[in-house]
Design a protein around this motif. Structure first.
Motif, mmCIF file in Angstrom:
data_model
loop_
_atom_site.group_PDB
_atom_site.id
_atom_site.type_symbol
_atom_site.label_atom_id
_atom_site.label_comp_id
_atom_site.label_asym_id
_atom_site.label_seq_id
_atom_site.Cartn_x
_atom_site.Cartn_y
_atom_site.Cartn_z
ATOM 1 N N ASP A 197 3.792 -6.367 18.383
ATOM 2 C CA ASP A 197 5.177 -6.810 18.469
ATOM 3 C C ASP A 197 6.089 -5.594 18.608
ATOM 4 O O ASP A 197 5.877 -4.569 17.957
ATOM 5 N N SER A 198 7.113 -5.734 19.437
ATOM 6 C CA SER A 198 8.011 -4.596 19.652
ATOM 7 C C SER A 198 8.730 -4.186 18.378
ATOM 8 O O SER A 198 9.047 -3.006 18.187
ATOM 9 N N GLU A 199 9.004 -5.129 17.478
ATOM 10 C CA GLU A 199 9.666 -4.780 16.227
ATOM 11 C C GLU A 199 8.771 -3.910 15.352
ATOM 12 O O GLU A 199 9.242 -3.008 14.652
ATOM 13 N N LEU A 200 7.462 -4.189 15.384
ATOM 14 C CA LEU A 200 6.523 -3.332 14.656
ATOM 15 C C LEU A 200 6.538 -1.927 15.234
ATOM 16 O O LEU A 200 6.490 -0.934 14.498
ATOM 17 N N LEU A 201 6.604 -1.837 16.548
ATOM 18 C CA LEU A 201 6.625 -0.532 17.203
ATOM 19 C C LEU A 201 7.912 0.223 16.866
ATOM 20 O O LEU A 201 7.891 1.442 16.652
ATOM 21 N N ARG A 202 9.040 -0.489 16.819
ATOM 22 C CA ARG A 202 10.304 0.166 16.481
ATOM 23 C C ARG A 202 10.289 0.677 15.031
ATOM 24 O O ARG A 202 10.796 1.767 14.743
ATOM 25 N N THR A 203 9.719 -0.115 14.135
ATOM 26 C CA THR A 203 9.612 0.326 12.742
ATOM 27 C C THR A 203 8.705 1.552 12.649
ATOM 28 O O THR A 203 9.015 2.524 11.956
ATOM 29 N N PHE A 204 7.590 1.508 13.348
ATOM 30 C CA PHE A 204 6.666 2.639 13.391
ATOM 31 C C PHE A 204 7.353 3.902 13.894
ATOM 32 O O PHE A 204 7.224 4.985 13.303
ATOM 33 N N LEU A 205 8.126 3.797 14.964
ATOM 34 C CA LEU A 205 8.826 4.954 15.529
ATOM 35 C C LEU A 205 9.876 5.497 14.564
ATOM 36 O O LEU A 205 10.042 6.712 14.429
ATOM 37 N N ALA A 206 10.577 4.599 13.887
ATOM 38 C CA ALA A 206 11.600 5.032 12.940
ATOM 39 C C ALA A 206 10.985 5.871 11.823
ATOM 40 O O ALA A 206 11.514 6.922 11.451
ATOM 41 N N VAL A 207 9.858 5.425 11.297
ATOM 42 C CA VAL A 207 9.176 6.163 10.230
ATOM 43 C C VAL A 207 8.607 7.469 10.768
ATOM 44 O O VAL A 207 8.714 8.526 10.134
ATOM 45 N N ALA A 208 8.024 7.420 11.973
ATOM 46 C CA ALA A 208 7.442 8.624 12.581
ATOM 47 C C ALA A 208 8.496 9.692 12.809
ATOM 48 O O ALA A 208 8.291 10.874 12.517
ATOM 49 N N HIS A 209 9.653 9.299 13.339
ATOM 50 C CA HIS A 209 10.713 10.261 13.634
ATOM 51 C C HIS A 209 11.377 10.785 12.358
ATOM 52 O O HIS A 209 11.776 11.948 12.293
ATOM 53 N N ALA A 210 11.475 9.921 11.328
ATOM 54 C CA ALA A 210 12.140 10.332 10.085
ATOM 55 C C ALA A 210 11.220 11.145 9.180
ATOM 56 O O ALA A 210 11.681 11.946 8.379
ATOM 57 N N SER A 248 9.317 9.904 6.857
ATOM 58 C CA SER A 248 9.069 9.218 5.591
ATOM 59 C C SER A 248 9.424 7.745 5.746
ATOM 60 O O SER A 248 10.259 7.386 6.588
ATOM 61 N N VAL A 249 8.783 6.908 4.922
ATOM 62 C CA VAL A 249 9.054 5.467 4.974
ATOM 63 C C VAL A 249 10.485 5.194 4.511
ATOM 64 O O VAL A 249 11.204 4.385 5.105
ATOM 65 N N THR A 250 10.919 5.891 3.474
ATOM 66 C CA THR A 250 12.265 5.665 2.932
ATOM 67 C C THR A 250 13.342 5.972 3.960
ATOM 68 O O THR A 250 14.246 5.163 4.202
ATOM 69 N N ASP A 251 13.250 7.146 4.600
ATOM 70 C CA ASP A 251 14.253 7.538 5.594
ATOM 71 C C ASP A 251 14.156 6.673 6.848
ATOM 72 O O ASP A 251 15.170 6.353 7.474
ATOM 73 N N GLY A 252 12.932 6.284 7.217
ATOM 74 C CA GLY A 252 12.764 5.411 8.372
ATOM 75 C C GLY A 252 13.378 4.051 8.132
ATOM 76 O O GLY A 252 14.017 3.474 9.017
ATOM 77 N N ALA A 253 13.194 3.529 6.918
ATOM 78 C CA ALA A 253 13.770 2.225 6.568
ATOM 79 C C ALA A 253 15.289 2.273 6.640
ATOM 80 O O ALA A 253 15.934 1.337 7.136
ATOM 81 N N GLU A 254 15.859 3.355 6.152
ATOM 82 C CA GLU A 254 17.316 3.501 6.190
ATOM 83 C C GLU A 254 17.823 3.542 7.630
ATOM 84 O O GLU A 254 18.875 2.970 7.953
ATOM 85 N N GLU A 309 12.793 15.165 14.887
ATOM 86 C CA GLU A 309 12.365 15.897 16.087
ATOM 87 C C GLU A 309 11.195 15.156 16.737
ATOM 88 O O GLU A 309 10.113 15.051 16.160
ATOM 89 N N GLU A 310 11.427 14.636 17.904
ATOM 90 C CA GLU A 310 10.459 13.789 18.619
ATOM 91 C C GLU A 310 9.662 14.632 19.606
ATOM 92 O O GLU A 310 10.229 15.289 20.489
ATOM 93 N N ILE A 311 8.347 14.641 19.476
ATOM 94 C CA ILE A 311 7.498 15.471 20.335
ATOM 95 C C ILE A 311 7.427 14.886 21.745
ATOM 96 O O ILE A 311 7.118 13.713 21.936
ATOM 97 N N LEU A 312 7.732 15.739 22.730
ATOM 98 C CA LEU A 312 7.615 15.366 24.137
ATOM 99 C C LEU A 312 6.331 15.899 24.756
ATOM 100 O O LEU A 312 5.722 15.241 25.600
ATOM 101 N N ALA A 313 5.929 17.099 24.366
ATOM 102 C CA ALA A 313 4.740 17.732 24.940
ATOM 103 C C ALA A 313 4.252 18.807 23.988
ATOM 104 O O ALA A 313 5.009 19.324 23.160
#
Length: 286
Positions: free
Chosen positions: A5-18, A20-26, A156-160
């Motif tokens: 589901d795209s919402e799962l992917l968006r949640t995953f990206l938020a946590v990955a970029h932040a 931490s789970v706490t900062d991603g949730a915020e 910081e999102e890794i591009l390469a």
């Protein structure tokens, strides 16, 4: 049959970029428990973890690193379709920082394509050595920037990625020199720090034979046989050789090209530019 589901992917990206789970949730305006449940659901679908606990935060597993590129592409494409269907015109100003060496030609083409598709956006592009970009983002002097780090931080999102190594001109040999001549960046940055740490960890005596503000300057010095230098493997060509093992030099870290914003809340121009850049690098890496 289970689907991502795209919402799962968006949640995953938020946590990955932040980081931490706490900062991603915020970031996505969800509770920590709801975010944790979604990450657990995603891992159940995949049958393997996407994060590992690291101190007070999380880091991507191998599965997570593979998924992040796909998730960025899927969500970017969905966002682009929604914008195209609801509002064709994007307006505003975007202050963008791009490095003067790494991938400059590719990034220039990306910007040109963006300007052609979105002529109402005023682009203010800074093309310079990228060591100062994180501070410029913190000061809100830039809206979006691309730069290199050895270890990405929150947001910081890794591009390469580009492994680095010690390099010498193919027809030169400094292995018997008591004091190694080296070419370094002349500004404080992780490239310079990594090179010096590698030399000191190896117990090598060295002298700085050449200094430059740019990758092209270090490449020129190495090609001329003036010194050895730390370069990304993407900069190698038949006239250069890797000398880590021959010179018993300690390994240097992998360079990560990252994209970061000055604010978590993206404007339309910034969100669209980020999607354009992600798609371009995903095509390159695929």
């Amino acid at each position: 049959m289970q689907n991502l589901d795209s919402e799962l992917l968006r949640t995953f990206l938020a946590v990955a970029h932040a980081g931490s789970v706490t900062d991603g949730a915020e970031k996505i305006h969800r509770s920590q428990s709801a975010t944790s449940i979604q990450i657990k659901r995603l891992e159940e679908i995949l049958g393997r973890p996407v994060f590992e606990r690291h101190g007070r935060g999380v880091v991507l597993t191998e599965t997570g690193r593979k998924l992040v590129l796909v998730a960025q592409d899927v969500t970017s494409r969905l966002d682009t379709v929604l914008r195209d269907l609801t509002d064709d015109r994007i307006e505003g100003k975007l202050r963008l920082g791009i490095p003067d060496d790494h991938g400059r030609a590719r990034l220039t083409r990306i910007i040109a394509d963006f300007a052609r598709l979105h002529p109402a956006v005023e682009l203010d592009v800074t093309c310079a050595i990228s060591a100062g970009f994180p501070e410029a983002l913190n000061k809100k002097d830039l809206d979006l920037a691309i730069y290199e780090v050895s270890a990405p931080g929150a947001g910081e999102e890794i591009l390469a990625e580009d492994p680095t190594c010690w390099v010498c001109a193919r027809d030169h040999d400094f292995s018997r020199d008591d004091v190694l001549p080296v070419a370094l960046f002349d500004v404080s940055c992780w490239w310079r720090d990594a090179a010096i740490k590698s030399l000191e960890d190896s117990g090598k005596s060295y002298r700085i034979a050449y200094s430059s503000q740019s990758v092209s300057g270090v490449v020129a010095a190495v090609e001329a046989g003036i010194a050895i230098g730390v370069l990304g493997r993407s900069s190698l060509h038949p006239g250069l050789k890797v000398v880590n093992q021959a010179y018993t030099l300690a390994l240097t870290p992998t360079s990560k090209l990252v994209m970061a914003s000055s604010d978590l809340n993206d404007s339309k121009p910034r969100a669209t530019m980020k999607s354009t850049i992600r798609a371009a690098f995903l095509d390159q890496n695929s």
